[in-house]
Each structure stands twice: as C-alpha cells, then as structure tokens.
Design a protein around this motif. Sequence first.
Motif, PDB file in Angstrom:
ATOM      1  N   HIS A 204       0.845  -1.194   0.000  1.00 58.45           N
ATOM      2  CA  HIS A 204       0.000   0.000   0.000  1.00 58.45           C
ATOM      3  C   HIS A 204       0.882   1.247   0.000  1.00 58.45           C
ATOM      4  O   HIS A 204       1.810   1.354   0.813  1.00 58.45           O
ATOM      5  N   GLY A 205       0.594   2.183  -0.908  1.00 55.28           N
ATOM      6  CA  GLY A 205       1.307   3.456  -0.891  1.00 55.28           C
ATOM      7  C   GLY A 205       0.961   4.229   0.366  1.00 55.28           C
ATOM      8  O   GLY A 205       1.831   4.564   1.174  1.00 55.28           O
ATOM      9  N   GLN A 206      -0.308   4.538   0.549  1.00 50.42           N
ATOM     10  CA  GLN A 206      -0.798   5.081   1.809  1.00 50.42           C
ATOM     11  C   GLN A 206      -1.095   3.899   2.727  1.00 50.42           C
ATOM     12  O   GLN A 206      -1.828   2.978   2.342  1.00 50.42           O
ATOM     13  N   VAL A 207      -0.521   3.898   3.901  1.00 52.39           N
ATOM     14  CA  VAL A 207      -0.590   2.744   4.787  1.00 52.39           C
ATOM     15  C   VAL A 207      -2.047   2.379   5.074  1.00 52.39           C
ATOM     16  O   VAL A 207      -2.879   3.255   5.366  1.00 52.39           O
ATOM     17  N   TYR A 208      -2.342   1.094   4.998  1.00 52.05           N
ATOM     18  CA  TYR A 208      -3.717   0.615   5.200  1.00 52.05           C
ATOM     19  C   TYR A 208      -4.219   0.973   6.594  1.00 52.05           C
ATOM     20  O   TYR A 208      -5.373   1.393   6.762  1.00 52.05           O
ATOM     21  N   ASP A 210      -3.567   3.447   8.288  1.00 52.14           N
ATOM     22  CA  ASP A 210      -3.844   4.889   8.374  1.00 52.14           C
ATOM     23  C   ASP A 210      -4.945   5.324   7.420  1.00 52.14           C
ATOM     24  O   ASP A 210      -5.107   6.522   7.152  1.00 52.14           O
ATOM     25  N   GLY A 211      -5.684   4.368   6.894  1.00 49.75           N
ATOM     26  CA  GLY A 211      -6.800   4.699   6.024  1.00 49.75           C
ATOM     27  C   GLY A 211      -6.527   4.550   4.542  1.00 49.75           C
ATOM     28  O   GLY A 211      -7.394   4.870   3.724  1.00 49.75           O
ATOM     29  N   GLY A 212      -5.340   4.074   4.178  1.00 54.86           N
ATOM     30  CA  GLY A 212      -5.033   3.887   2.767  1.00 54.86           C
ATOM     31  C   GLY A 212      -5.886   2.778   2.168  1.00 54.86           C
ATOM     32  O   GLY A 212      -5.949   1.673   2.720  1.00 54.86           O
ATOM     33  N   PRO A 213      -6.573   3.016   1.051  1.00 52.15           N
ATOM     34  CA  PRO A 213      -7.481   2.007   0.489  1.00 52.15           C
ATOM     35  C   PRO A 213      -6.728   0.890  -0.222  1.00 52.15           C
ATOM     36  O   PRO A 213      -5.601   1.077  -0.695  1.00 52.15           O
ATOM     37  N   THR A 214      -7.348  -0.276  -0.265  1.00 50.91           N
ATOM     38  CA  THR A 214      -6.821  -1.379  -1.071  1.00 50.91           C
ATOM     39  C   THR A 214      -7.421  -1.228  -2.461  1.00 50.91           C
ATOM     40  O   THR A 214      -8.385  -1.896  -2.837  1.00 50.91           O
ATOM     41  N   ASP A 215      -6.856  -0.288  -3.195  1.00 49.47           N
ATOM     42  CA  ASP A 215      -7.306   0.048  -4.537  1.00 49.47           C
ATOM     43  C   ASP A 215      -6.080   0.056  -5.443  1.00 49.47           C
ATOM     44  O   ASP A 215      -4.960   0.348  -4.980  1.00 49.47           O
ATOM     45  N   CYS A 216      -6.263  -0.221  -6.709  1.00 50.41           N
ATOM     46  CA  CYS A 216      -5.122  -0.375  -7.605  1.00 50.41           C
ATOM     47  C   CYS A 216      -4.232   0.862  -7.628  1.00 50.41           C
ATOM     48  O   CYS A 216      -3.008   0.742  -7.702  1.00 50.41           O
ATOM     49  N   TRP A 217      -4.808   2.045  -7.530  1.00 50.13           N
ATOM     50  CA  TRP A 217      -3.994   3.259  -7.587  1.00 50.13           C
ATOM     51  C   TRP A 217      -3.124   3.413  -6.347  1.00 50.13           C
ATOM     52  O   TRP A 217      -2.134   4.147  -6.354  1.00 50.13           O
ATOM     53  N   ASN A 218      -3.472   2.706  -5.260  1.00 53.83           N
ATOM     54  CA  ASN A 218      -2.717   2.809  -4.012  1.00 53.83           C
ATOM     55  C   ASN A 218      -1.848   1.586  -3.764  1.00 53.83           C
ATOM     56  O   ASN A 218      -1.370   1.369  -2.652  1.00 53.83           O
ATOM     57  N   THR A 239       6.102   8.037  -1.574  1.00 54.86           N
ATOM     58  CA  THR A 239       4.809   8.639  -1.897  1.00 54.86           C
ATOM     59  C   THR A 239       4.331   8.083  -3.229  1.00 54.86           C
ATOM     60  O   THR A 239       4.967   8.285  -4.267  1.00 54.86           O
ATOM     61  N   LEU A 240       3.206   7.385  -3.192  1.00 56.30           N
ATOM     62  CA  LEU A 240       2.619   6.809  -4.401  1.00 56.30           C
ATOM     63  C   LEU A 240       1.451   7.686  -4.837  1.00 56.30           C
ATOM     64  O   LEU A 240       0.490   7.861  -4.089  1.00 56.30           O
ATOM     65  N   HIS A 241       1.527   8.240  -6.037  1.00 54.78           N
ATOM     66  CA  HIS A 241       0.495   9.132  -6.550  1.00 54.78           C
ATOM     67  C   HIS A 241      -0.550   8.354  -7.347  1.00 54.78           C
ATOM     68  O   HIS A 241      -0.262   7.268  -7.878  1.00 54.78           O
ATOM     69  N   PRO A 242      -1.769   8.895  -7.461  1.00 52.62           N
ATOM     70  CA  PRO A 242      -2.831   8.188  -8.200  1.00 52.62           C
ATOM     71  C   PRO A 242      -2.483   7.900  -9.662  1.00 52.62           C
ATOM     72  O   PRO A 242      -3.029   6.970 -10.244  1.00 52.62           O
TER      73      PRO A 242
END
Length: 285
Positions: A204-208, A210-218, A239-242
Amino acid sequence: IEGPLPAVHAARDAVDQYARWMRADGDDRPIGVLRSAAALDLILRPWDTSRPPVTAHLTLHAALPSLRPDAPAGAAPAELDGQLISAAQCRELLDSLDMLGLSAAPAGGSVHVAIDDPVTGETVAVATRAELAHAAGRGRRVRRGTGTRGAHPPGQPDGPGLRPPPPTPGYRPTAAQDRLITVRDRHCRMPGCRRRAGRCDIDHGQVYADGGPTDCWNLCCLCRRHHRIKTFARGWSFTLHPDGRLVVRTPSGISRTTRPPGWYHDPEPDPPWLDDLAPPDPLRT
C-alpha cells in the motif's frame, strides 16, 4: 558456476565434452551455443519422463501489430521478463506455444491479455481470453438460427468492456488486483531495482492502517528488502500518486521518481544508487 573447485571443473569439462560430441554428430552451431544447449539439457532432462514436469511463468509484453505475420522488420520489440526480444522472436515463442491466435492456453497454463493505453502507456486492464470475450459481448449462448456460439448475437448490445478491478475493504488485494499490479509494474518499483514482480510484495502506498485504500492506484510492487526499508527505516519517504508515480526520498533529501513501465522502454536501467544510501535492514541481524 560456484562450488568446490574439483566439482566446478568436472561440471565444466562434462558440458564441454557433451558439446564436442554434438559437434562430432554434425551440429555446426558455434561451440559456445552447443555448450549452452548441453547444459540446458542436463538441467531440464527432457528425456526423463519419470519426474513431474517443471513449469515456468513467463510474462510477455508485445504490441499487437508486432505479432502479425506481415509485421515489418522494424516493428516494435517485445519484452520478456524484463529483457528485450525482437518481434520475430516474439512470434516464434508464441507460435511454439500455439498461442499466436490466443485460441488456447498451454497445458497447465493460462493466457492473460493486458490492455495498455496507447497514449499514456498505462495498463488499464488485464483479462483472460474468456473475460475478454465477455467484455466484448461474445461467447454467449444463443438460440438456434439466431447466430453461432462465440459470435456476437445479431441485434444484441456490446459487452460491458474492461475496467480496473474495484477496491476491496480488506487488507489483502484481490486476485484481480494482484494480477493487474504485477503485470503493470513488472518489477520492484524502487529506483534501480529490477527484482521481478513475482518475487515482490504488493504494498500500500498510503498505509492501510492509516486509512489507505486497497485500490489499484494505491498499490505497487516492492521487493521484500525495499518493502522493509519503506516500513521500518527512519528518514525514508515513499509517496505513491494516483497516476502511478512513486516518489522515493532518501534520508539525505535526494528524491527519485519511477513510473510503471507501460508500453515504453527506458534506454537503460537506473543505477542502484539508492541501495548504497540505504541504512542496514532493521530485521536483519
């Protein structure tokens, strides 16, 4: 070859002897090629049917025009597991697997088709042949006299098309998400790292937590070493961008950006300079 010196010399001499026997039997290929062929036969043992078959997973990226029999000599090359191969070699490989028309998968294997945006190079979807047919509105059962099975029924609307897999509320990516991310990224996204996607974690780019979604962009591929650096090493920023960009910032303030390979090729790999700056692995003693 690494190992005890006598064993290494014995293996080298055995391969050389088999190659010279092949030359004596009339094989006029260069001796280096014959040594490689002999070593490959000794490892794979194609004559030994008493052992279970060994299979390999190959990810082949190619532009469809390059697969056509009438493709020009300068057609865009294909990419096989991170290595560039010519369009002719690509067609030869697909033909040997009876996959040129994508009509059937090899025994025990599967065929997946990745659809890339021709402008941005972004991988939009990855589908099996059946999913592709469904998305196109083909492969439905139709009544006798109204059409043939596998063809688009007359007067029926087109299929739903293909889209990226939807997000999931759980921590672990779905099988469809895993398939898209590994095909899209092809290797670890850390600048300079080329460890193939099959040996990477889906991170996960944004930590799960901490609310980071399990979505392909993340989601992106990181090998275990760089995944640990991202998670545990102090002073590092990922930092993973959309749009797929991954920006890595070292403790010294140096930033480097990577993008999913898409349908384009860098002239050469980035040097592994970030590894030299990385602190020791916190989980390694």
